[in-house]
Structure formats: structure tokens, C-alpha cells
Scaffold this motif. Structure first.
Motif, PDB file in Angstrom:
ATOM      1  N   SER A   1      -2.841  31.296 -11.213  1.00 30.01           N
ATOM      2  CA  SER A   1      -2.491  30.002 -10.619  1.00 30.01           C
ATOM      3  C   SER A   1      -1.029  30.040 -10.209  1.00 30.01           C
ATOM      4  O   SER A   1      -0.175  30.458 -11.002  1.00 30.01           O
ATOM      5  CB  SER A   1      -2.714  28.868 -11.618  1.00 30.01           C
ATOM      6  N   GLU A   2      -0.732  29.602  -9.002  1.00 28.08           N
ATOM      7  CA  GLU A   2       0.658  29.556  -8.545  1.00 28.08           C
ATOM      8  C   GLU A   2       1.473  28.532  -9.317  1.00 28.08           C
ATOM      9  O   GLU A   2       2.685  28.648  -9.414  1.00 28.08           O
ATOM     10  CB  GLU A   2       0.707  29.235  -7.052  1.00 28.08           C
ATOM     11  N   ASN A   3       0.804  27.518  -9.859  1.00 30.97           N
ATOM     12  CA  ASN A   3       1.472  26.502 -10.670  1.00 30.97           C
ATOM     13  C   ASN A   3       0.582  26.200 -11.868  1.00 30.97           C
ATOM     14  O   ASN A   3      -0.206  25.256 -11.855  1.00 30.97           O
ATOM     15  CB  ASN A   3       1.758  25.239  -9.850  1.00 30.97           C
ATOM     16  N   VAL A   4       0.695  27.029 -12.886  1.00 32.70           N
ATOM     17  CA  VAL A   4      -0.190  26.932 -14.043  1.00 32.70           C
ATOM     18  C   VAL A   4      -0.004  25.618 -14.795  1.00 32.70           C
ATOM     19  O   VAL A   4      -0.948  25.071 -15.346  1.00 32.70           O
ATOM     20  CB  VAL A   4      -0.027  28.175 -14.957  1.00 32.70           C
ATOM     21  N   ASP A   5       1.221  25.078 -14.799  1.00 33.46           N
ATOM     22  CA  ASP A   5       1.452  23.808 -15.484  1.00 33.46           C
ATOM     23  C   ASP A   5       0.735  22.656 -14.775  1.00 33.46           C
ATOM     24  O   ASP A   5       0.156  21.784 -15.429  1.00 33.46           O
ATOM     25  CB  ASP A   5       2.951  23.522 -15.606  1.00 33.46           C
ATOM     26  N   LEU A   6       0.769  22.656 -13.457  1.00 41.58           N
ATOM     27  CA  LEU A   6       0.067  21.630 -12.689  1.00 41.58           C
ATOM     28  C   LEU A   6      -1.447  21.758 -12.880  1.00 41.58           C
ATOM     29  O   LEU A   6      -2.150  20.757 -13.045  1.00 41.58           O
ATOM     30  CB  LEU A   6       0.435  21.728 -11.208  1.00 41.58           C
ATOM     31  N   THR A   7      -1.949  22.978 -12.878  1.00 44.42           N
ATOM     32  CA  THR A   7      -3.376  23.215 -13.103  1.00 44.42           C
ATOM     33  C   THR A   7      -3.781  22.731 -14.492  1.00 44.42           C
ATOM     34  O   THR A   7      -4.817  22.082 -14.658  1.00 44.42           O
ATOM     35  CB  THR A   7      -3.716  24.707 -12.927  1.00 44.42           C
ATOM     36  N   TYR A   8      -2.954  23.024 -15.482  1.00 41.18           N
ATOM     37  CA  TYR A   8      -3.218  22.579 -16.857  1.00 41.18           C
ATOM     38  C   TYR A   8      -3.305  21.052 -16.912  1.00 41.18           C
ATOM     39  O   TYR A   8      -4.254  20.499 -17.485  1.00 41.18           O
ATOM     40  CB  TYR A   8      -2.120  23.099 -17.784  1.00 41.18           C
ATOM     41  N   THR A   9      -2.346  20.374 -16.300  1.00 40.45           N
ATOM     42  CA  THR A   9      -2.331  18.907 -16.297  1.00 40.45           C
ATOM     43  C   THR A   9      -3.569  18.360 -15.587  1.00 40.45           C
ATOM     44  O   THR A   9      -4.210  17.418 -16.069  1.00 40.45           O
ATOM     45  CB  THR A   9      -1.046  18.388 -15.625  1.00 40.45           C
ATOM     46  N   GLU A  10      -3.909  18.953 -14.447  1.00 39.45           N
ATOM     47  CA  GLU A  10      -5.106  18.532 -13.700  1.00 39.45           C
ATOM     48  C   GLU A  10      -6.356  18.638 -14.568  1.00 39.45           C
ATOM     49  O   GLU A  10      -7.158  17.706 -14.657  1.00 39.45           O
ATOM     50  CB  GLU A  10      -5.259  19.390 -12.450  1.00 39.45           C
ATOM     51  N   PHE A  11      -6.523  19.793 -15.223  1.00 42.64           N
ATOM     52  CA  PHE A  11      -7.715  20.005 -16.040  1.00 42.64           C
ATOM     53  C   PHE A  11      -7.728  19.098 -17.267  1.00 42.64           C
ATOM     54  O   PHE A  11      -8.781  18.583 -17.648  1.00 42.64           O
ATOM     55  CB  PHE A  11      -7.830  21.475 -16.441  1.00 42.64           C
ATOM     56  N   MET A  12      -6.570  18.893 -17.876  1.00 36.77           N
ATOM     57  CA  MET A  12      -6.484  17.959 -19.016  1.00 36.77           C
ATOM     58  C   MET A  12      -6.920  16.563 -18.563  1.00 36.77           C
ATOM     59  O   MET A  12      -7.716  15.905 -19.246  1.00 36.77           O
ATOM     60  CB  MET A  12      -5.055  17.894 -19.556  1.00 36.77           C
ATOM     61  N   ASN A  13      -6.395  16.100 -17.444  1.00 41.83           N
ATOM     62  CA  ASN A  13      -6.722  14.760 -16.931  1.00 41.83           C
ATOM     63  C   ASN A  13      -8.194  14.625 -16.567  1.00 41.83           C
ATOM     64  O   ASN A  13      -8.738  13.520 -16.601  1.00 41.83           O
ATOM     65  CB  ASN A  13      -5.851  14.406 -15.728  1.00 41.83           C
TER      66      ASN A  13
END
Length: 117
Positions: A70-82
């Protein structure tokens, strides 16, 4: 000798129900449904350059493990958490120079989402 470029492989995951898997990937993981066979035995989803095929199986499913950049793993993490995704390993920096987290889908398949540090 010249060599042609080839793309990344497309995994084919065994699933209990192709349409349920496609809906899960669309609603939870942000994929688009690409196609479904008329008999519902196979189908596919896509998100950006990532494609995944699903194949209906009647036997017990042996979970697959995949690593996805993922180019932005933190954003992906937040998306999946939400989206209520089953996160089985929370995001953290690893000693092997990756920032990563892990999820499990509705059929037990595991995906390590990562970014190179």
C-alpha cells in the motif's frame, strides 16, 4: 534476448459463496465487482491494479496468505478499521523494515498490508 513485461499474478481464492465474497470485498475493502459467471461458480473483484478471482468450493477452505503493498498503509489501515474489517494484527513497524497490519476476510484468507520503511 528481449523479455516481455509481465504483470503481477492474480490470486484465485476458494470461497463458500462467490457473490457474498464479492459483496464483502466491495463493502469492506473498497473493491469493485468485475464479473461473475452466470452459474456463480467464479467471479472477480478489482481495486486499482489489484485483481482477485474467487472460485466456489464445496470442501473445507484452506486459508491463503497474501502480501499487498500500500502506498499509504496508515490510510488503508484507517479505512479498513472504519469499515469494520477483521484486523488480526494492528499496524506497527517491523524489524524487517516494513510498516504493516494484517486482516482476515470472511473465508479466513489473510492479507498482510504493508509499506516499505
Amino acid at each position: 534476448m528481449q523479455k516481455a513485461n509481465i504483470a503481477q499474478p492474480v490470486p484465485q481464492l476458494p470461497v463458500e459463496d462467490v457473490e457474498k465474497a464479492q459483496i464483502y470485498y466491495r463493502e469492506k475493502l473498497g473493491f469493485e465487482i468485475s464479473w461473475t459467471d452466470p452459474d456463480k461458480s467464479m467471479g472477480a473483484v478489482r481495486r486499482g491494479d489489484v485483481a482477485i478471482f474467487f472460485a466456489k468450493v464445496n470442501s473445507p477452505i484452506e486459508p491463503n496468505i497474501h502480501w499487498v503493498f500500500s502506498e499509504n498503509v496508515d490510510l488503508t489501515y484507517t479505512e479498513f478499521m472504519n469499515n469494520g474489517v477483521d484486523i488480526i494484527e494492528h499496524i506497527q513497524n517491523k524489524p524487517w523494515n516494513l510498516r504493516q497490519f494484517a486482516i482476515r476476510d470472511l473465508n479466513g484468507h489473510i492479507f498482510y498490508i504493508h509499506y516499505n520503511l
